[in-house]
Design a protein around this motif. Sequence first.
Motif, PDB file in Angstrom:
ATOM      1  N   TYR A  17      46.137  34.771  33.551  1.00  0.00           N
ATOM      2  CA  TYR A  17      45.412  34.984  34.808  1.00  0.00           C
ATOM      3  C   TYR A  17      45.657  36.410  35.318  1.00  0.00           C
ATOM      4  O   TYR A  17      44.713  37.121  35.670  1.00  0.00           O
ATOM      5  N   MET A  18      46.920  36.835  35.348  1.00  0.00           N
ATOM      6  CA  MET A  18      47.246  38.182  35.831  1.00  0.00           C
ATOM      7  C   MET A  18      46.620  39.252  34.940  1.00  0.00           C
ATOM      8  O   MET A  18      46.095  40.245  35.439  1.00  0.00           O
ATOM      9  N   ASP A  19      46.658  39.038  33.621  1.00  0.00           N
ATOM     10  CA  ASP A  19      46.025  39.985  32.695  1.00  0.00           C
ATOM     11  C   ASP A  19      44.528  40.096  32.980  1.00  0.00           C
ATOM     12  O   ASP A  19      43.966  41.191  32.979  1.00  0.00           O
ATOM     13  N   GLY A  31      37.426  30.475  35.430  1.00  0.00           N
ATOM     14  CA  GLY A  31      37.839  29.485  34.449  1.00  0.00           C
ATOM     15  C   GLY A  31      39.296  29.047  34.575  1.00  0.00           C
ATOM     16  O   GLY A  31      39.685  28.028  34.007  1.00  0.00           O
ATOM     17  N   PHE A  32      40.098  29.782  35.327  1.00  0.00           N
ATOM     18  CA  PHE A  32      41.503  29.415  35.513  1.00  0.00           C
ATOM     19  C   PHE A  32      41.687  28.334  36.574  1.00  0.00           C
ATOM     20  O   PHE A  32      42.736  27.725  36.663  1.00  0.00           O
ATOM     21  N   PHE A  33      40.657  28.131  37.410  1.00  0.00           N
ATOM     22  CA  PHE A  33      40.758  27.206  38.534  1.00  0.00           C
ATOM     23  C   PHE A  33      40.029  25.897  38.275  1.00  0.00           C
ATOM     24  O   PHE A  33      39.027  25.874  37.562  1.00  0.00           O
ATOM     25  N   THR A  34      40.510  24.831  38.902  1.00  0.00           N
ATOM     26  CA  THR A  34      39.773  23.565  38.924  1.00  0.00           C
ATOM     27  C   THR A  34      38.889  23.594  40.172  1.00  0.00           C
ATOM     28  O   THR A  34      39.090  24.432  41.062  1.00  0.00           O
ATOM     29  N   PRO A  35      37.928  22.669  40.301  1.00  0.00           N
ATOM     30  CA  PRO A  35      37.114  22.627  41.525  1.00  0.00           C
ATOM     31  C   PRO A  35      37.962  22.341  42.776  1.00  0.00           C
ATOM     32  O   PRO A  35      37.555  22.677  43.881  1.00  0.00           O
ATOM     33  N   GLU A  36      39.148  21.744  42.594  1.00  0.00           N
ATOM     34  CA  GLU A  36      40.006  21.376  43.721  1.00  0.00           C
ATOM     35  C   GLU A  36      41.157  22.353  43.950  1.00  0.00           C
ATOM     36  O   GLU A  36      41.982  22.143  44.847  1.00  0.00           O
TER      37      GLU A  36
END
Length: 137
Positions: A17-19, A31-36
């Motif tokens: 994510y940081m990269d 793409g790293f997150f869920t809808p919640e």
Amino acid sequence: MNQQDVTAASKAVVQAYMDTLMTGDMDALRGFFTPETTWTLAGDLPVSGTWTGPEEILGEFVPMMVARLVPESMELEFEGLIGEGERVLAEWNTRALARTGGRYDQHCVAVFTIREGRITSVREYFDTLHAKTVVFA
């Protein structure tokens, strides 16, 4: 998976994510997150509070902050990660010129919770008084 494997997997997600954040690729960040997924920023800034899902986090919260900075002046310096199980602490510095003319030099830490390879929550902490005086003046 044992605790050591969970920690390594969680740290790998936050490192990726940081990269990706360093490249500025907002679409890839979604793409790293869920809808919640929730992102909570402590304090009493106009951007403080809890933001839910990639649309609010990347479509509202981040743009509200970045809009007050000169984009081409922004620099992110990643400091490192500390992890235990599903929780990972990330540390970085953000430097930029604020549109108000002041120099924004912020040290940030955030506690990420990772489940099934995705970020489910983030609690971010930084010097809100510095942000209020320089960015939100």
